[in-house]
Every structure is written in C-alpha cells, then in structure tokens.
Design an enzyme around this catalytic site. Sequence first.
Site, PDB file in Angstrom:
ATOM      1  N   LYS A  98       0.876  -1.169   0.000  1.00 30.16           N
ATOM      2  CA  LYS A  98       0.000   0.000   0.000  1.00 30.16           C
ATOM      3  C   LYS A  98       0.910   1.214   0.000  1.00 30.16           C
ATOM      4  O   LYS A  98       1.602   1.490   0.976  1.00 30.16           O
ATOM      5  CB  LYS A  98      -0.918   0.014   1.212  1.00 30.16           C
ATOM      6  CG  LYS A  98      -1.879   1.198   1.183  1.00 30.16           C
ATOM      7  CD  LYS A  98      -2.634   1.385   2.472  1.00 30.16           C
ATOM      8  CE  LYS A  98      -3.450   2.663   2.379  1.00 30.16           C
ATOM      9  NZ  LYS A  98      -3.999   3.073   3.685  1.00 30.16           N
ATOM     10  N   THR A 133      -9.712   3.550  11.530  1.00 26.39           N
ATOM     11  CA  THR A 133     -10.100   4.298  12.716  1.00 26.39           C
ATOM     12  C   THR A 133     -11.555   4.073  13.098  1.00 26.39           C
ATOM     13  O   THR A 133     -11.889   4.027  14.292  1.00 26.39           O
ATOM     14  CB  THR A 133      -9.841   5.804  12.502  1.00 26.39           C
ATOM     15  OG1 THR A 133      -8.505   5.988  12.027  1.00 26.39           O
ATOM     16  CG2 THR A 133     -10.012   6.573  13.795  1.00 26.39           C
TER      17      THR A 133
END
Length: 269
Positions: free
Chosen positions: A109, A219
Amino acid sequence: MIQSLDRLKIGDKFFNSRLMLGSGKYRTMEDAVNSIIKSECEIVTVAVRRLPTNLTNDNTSFLKFLDWNKLWLLPNTAGSQTAEEAIRMAYLGHELACQIGQENNFFVKLEVISDPKYLLPDPIGTLKAAEFLVKKGFTVLPYINADPMLALHLEDLGCATVMPLGSPIGSGQGLKNLSNIQIIIENSNIPVIVDAGIGTPSEATMAMELGADAVLLNTAVAQSNNPEQMASAMKLGVQAGRLAYLAGRMKKKSYANPSSPLNQISQLL
C-alpha cells in the site's frame, strides 16, 4: 453465493471479502486481533514503520496472533515523506511478509505524504515511487486524492488498484469526494478501493453502491466503543453495498407510483 461467484482480484490474487482493515489505533492488542477476525476480512494492512525488523524473536506483535494462512499482509509505507522513503519501506514490507511465510507477497500500500497537517497524499511522489516499484515487480496499491487524472496515470503505470480517499485519514468525515470517486470508478479498468475517512457502515455501503470494488478502513473500527461489533457491522455494510450494486437500483421517478397498481390487482382476481 456472492462469495464464490463475485471475487475481488488484485494482481494475481483473489479474495472473497471486499473489506480491508488497518491495524493501528486499537486500544489493546486483543481488540485488534478480535476485530480482524470478526470482520472476516482477508487483507490486513500494517504500517511497516511500526513493526520490529525481526518478527521471529518478537512475541509482542499482534501479527503473531493472526492466522496468516487465511489472511494476506498488505505492508503500508505510511510515514514516508518522499518517494525514496516509500520505496525503502516497500522492500522492508516484503521482508516482513517473508517472515510470516508469504514469500511471494510483493503487495504494497503506497503512501507518500509530505503534508503533516492534513495528511494528504503527494501525487508527484506517489507517481515516482509507483513507477519504480511496478518495474521491480511489486503489486502496487497507491493511496491518492480523489483525482481522476492521477488515477488514470497510475493505472497506465501498471498499478494493481487505485485507492482514492473519501476524506482525510482518520477524520471520520465520510465520503466528501463522491463526484470524483464516481468518475474514477467509471473510467478505471483496475479495482477502485475507497480508503480513508469512512466512519460508519452506511458510508461503507454508499461507497460500494457507487461501484467501488472494496473499502479499506481503520479508525472507524479501532476507535469505536466496541471495535469487534463495529467490525461486524462494517462487514455487513460492505456486503450490502456490493449486493445492491450488483442488483441495480430502480430508476428514480418524478412522481409517485403506486406499489400495487389497479391493473396488476385486477389480473390477480
């Protein structure tokens, strides 16, 4: 049925789940491990900078408590401010993948973020690092602003996906770039993964209903009151959005239209 017939392909790998989870910001290691399990995701992204260089002698990393026969590691170059730093993190990420038995894992990533305030990805640095890593045989998943032209350039370079942000990292603001994300989806020939900003399962569903191929979030699960429960909710939200996209929504009409028309009722009598 959807899992066996509708699989996500990234590079030369196939996945049943279209939800990817990050591994940071959890209050405890148990929350991280249990949330990943509850989500039934198959790709877990980990910031290379946060991991020890040698996992063999480290018993504190949560990586030790996950079944890597069922999961695929997505090393993340988070914290890299330049293309050169990101390239170095990509190679370290591959070494870490080898340590958990995934010697053929060259996924990365790609994050190049030089802006410390808003944490917005650097398009020039991302292009530079992506071009180098693709040539070296990496399966590159670049994190980008919702920029349709940048997405096309990265696809032309040979990236395996593009990952436009919904809103700034960790903000929970939801999908603030809907029109641009829609353009990216319509013009892309590689998977589009909405990454960053999603705060609720309904927002994950919305991304999938648009036609996104997957969602990556962290998150929203890690900082929820009950991470395991939120992980399960996100799984269901992504599945619902994908099923709805495949089913195709009804056409919008300007006026009301009765659900039980009189001519239909007469035919039933």
